[in-house]
Write a protein that holds these residues in place. Structure first.
Motif: not given
Length: 609
Positions: A398-399, A442-443, A459-465, A474-475
């Motif tokens: 989950r984001m 979290m990841y 990539g994580r930011k883009a996945e949950f844009a 989260p970073d």
């Protein structure tokens, strides 16, 4: 062709060390001892192998392989990486430990009550010793098998474990090989089996030197994580040997009781004998030699019983598999959002189907996949399926990494626990759910390659844009993300957390002691759903005893009739009881045919008198 019949890497036998390396691309190979810079040449063998027997390598010796006098590389079968994935490998004597578990017998698989944990976030010191200090807690909780997320060496100290690049090396920051062996020994003293999560479908990106040695990967197939491991292309014999010996090492040298193999649907193998079937055969041979029992568990999203069925009917004979579909149906029943892959599920109707049939999709059309999907699992016993209300994937992917404790009410969390622990399958908890841990899982990663770390972050930011309204992802590189994912061990003694822990202990004990719940005979299971009421009635039998589990997923009181008018039904458990901070307890005894009022978001277990 028979491959070389021993473990890759360096094996100590008294004062002699045997070295085995597969490097078919090399014209010459030597081993370089780090503290003296002495180089020992290896002898070329058939099929691309290189070998050496020497008395110059001992436990603690650090070394690298030198290929063609130019490339200095760590050992792909390294047992210890004391200084990152890029540094030298270190010789380990796997026989040095004094085992005390000679009388240990692995538990029957049908008795497993699993508890998934991540070594880094389970305790603040992020080590195997930290887990060991909590074993009495596990015993009191009632779980009897811990499932440890992957421990193969990864970059840095923070990672879920699926970015490992040294399948034989135990993460140095967790305590290395010796630390894991001591933990397994301690678990066996407490009557706890150990399941280890292993990844045989891909390798992590940083510190991945396999391609320098030989064709460990194939371009014939891709996985979501990059090129697939070469199990059926040119040069695959040595690759198969590498992974089979890895399986045997965990069982033989670490006394691991079961392996959970990650995402085997991403293992691509069109060989006449599939790699999983060959692993099964070799594990059977090992068990014959040692007299010890070991299980092979898979994560597989194909709804294909071939993975479970015996080899004599063309199956791979895996002992058990995770079923995410039970989880998806349960989350929808509990009020989760029908987005993404959840869009294929309808809640209570599919939950009842999973109780009955294991797979929700066993041949019908799946809109999410846009195809007919799955096959019926009619002849597979209950212990071949593992169910859960949360796990590392379903929480951490989950984001924001929210657990059930944040997404569902206290009453609904209890109901979800009841849904899992009364299932005719093996139940699994995710660390901390038993006391309603509020910290998110979290990841997180700690890549030492700055470019790669930034790529993961982006990539994580883009996945949950598309989810920007919920906030920022989260970073994953920030250490705070990791620390904020750790369990808070002061909570189990406080307030609602203490109540939830007592609730889980009582429910697990009931599952163990009540024959109708403990025995996993799927032929004696009936489940019915009422979509209008949002209720499920689960009936399970063993000999003359029948247990009936009434579940109410709605926000209103629902009335359900108990079956069999000639029967009297006696209450065994009630999640709405005031001792569990519930609103109101149901009657202790009910006559068959009479109605029972179910409190909102609650379940009751009755047995026939």
């Amino acid at each position: 062709m028979k491959t070389v019949n021993n473990r890759p890497g360096i094996t100590l036998n008294g004062n002699e060390a045997s070295v085995l390396l597969w490097a078919p691309k090399a014209k010459q190979v030597s081993i370089k001892i780090q503290n003296s810079n002495e180089q020992l040449p290896l002898e070329q063998q058939p099929y691309g192998y290189w070998q050496l027997k020497t008395d110059k390598l001992h436990a603690g010796t650090q070394y690298k392989f030198v290929l063609d006098d130019e490339k200095e590389l760590p050992d792909p079968a390294s047992l210890h990486q004391p200084d990152t994935v890029h540094g030298p490998s270190e010789v380990v004597d796997l026989q040095a430990i004094q085992w005390t578990d000679n009388n240990w017998q692995n538990l029957p698989l049908q008795d497993y009550i699993l508890y998934e944990l991540h070594t880094g976030t389970f305790t603040p010191n992020s080590t195997f010793a930290g887990i060991e200090a909590k074993l009495d807690y596990m015993v009191e909780l009632g779980v009897n098998a811990i499932e440890i997320m992957p421990v193969a060496q990864f970059p840095g100290n923070r990672n879920w474990g699926y970015d490992g690049v040294f399948p034989y090396a135990v993460q140095n920051s967790y305590g290395g090989a010796g630390g894991l062996q001591r933990l397994v020994d301690a678990c066996h003293q407490k009557g706890i089996a150990v399941v280890l999560d292993v990844v045989y479908n891909h390798m992590g990106p940083e510190g991945n030197y396999f391609g320098e040695f030989g064709s460990y990967f194939t371009e014939k197939y891709n996985t979501p994580w990059g090129n697939a491991i070469n199990f059926d292309d040119a040069g695959c014999d040595a690759v198969r040997h590498y992974f089979i010996e890895n399986v045997l090492m965990w069982f033989r040298d670490f006394h691991i009781d079961a392996l959970r193999m990650d995402a085997v649907h991403a293992i691509k193998d069109f060989s006449a004998v599939h790699i999983l079937s060959e692993i099964r055969t070799r594990v059977n041979e090992l068990m014959q030699e040692t007299g010890r029992k070991h299980y092979l568990i898979v994560e597989c999203d194909l709804n294909d019983t071939r993975f479970l069925n015996p080899q004599n009917v063309g199956g791979f004979a895996m002992d058990s598999q995770w079923i995410d579909e039970f989880h998806h149906a349960l989350r929808l029943a509990a009020g989760g959002e029908p987005t993404g892959y959840y869009s294929d599920f309808s809640g209570v109707t599919d939950l009842a189907k999973s109780y009955q049939d294991a797979y929700v999709y066993d041949g019908q059309y799946s809109a999410h996949r846009d195809k007919h999907f799955g096959i019926k699992a009619e002849n597979n016993p209950g212990e071949q399926f593992i169910v859960f209300s949360q796990n590392h994937d379903q929480v951490g992917n989950r984001m924001l990494g929210e657990r059930s404790s944040e997404l569902f009410s206290f009453e609904m969390q209890k109901l979800m626990a009841g849904a899992v622990l009364t299932a005719p399958f093996l139940p699994m908890l995710f660390m901390g759910e038993e006391y309603s841990e509020p910290h998110r899982f979290m990841y997180f990663v700690s890549h030492t390659d700055a470019e790669l770390a930034e790529a993961v972050r982006k990539g994580r930011k883009a996945e949950f844009a598309a989810f920007h309204a919920q906030g920022e992802a989260p970073d994953p590189v920030d250490e705070k993300t990791f620390i904020d994912s750790q369990l808070q061990w002061n909570l189990p003694e406080l307030g609602q957390h203490s109540t939830m822990l007592s609730f889980y202990k009582a429910l697990i004990q009931l599952r163990k002691s009540l024959p109708a719940l403990h025995n996993l005979n799927r032929k004696q299971v009936k489940a019915e759903a009422n979509e209008e009421q949002k209720t499920v009635v689960l009936r399970r039998k063993h000999h003359v005893q029948e247990a009936i589990v009434l579940m109410n997923f709605s926000g209103n009181i629902q009335s359900l009739s108990l079956p069999d008018t000639a029967q009297t039904w006696k209450k065994q458990f009630d999640s709405a009881d005031t001792q569990w901070n519930g609103p109101k307890a149901a009657p202790e005894v009910v006559n068959g045919g009479d109605g029972v009022e179910l409190q909102p978001e609650s379940f009751i277990i009755y047995i026939n008198e």
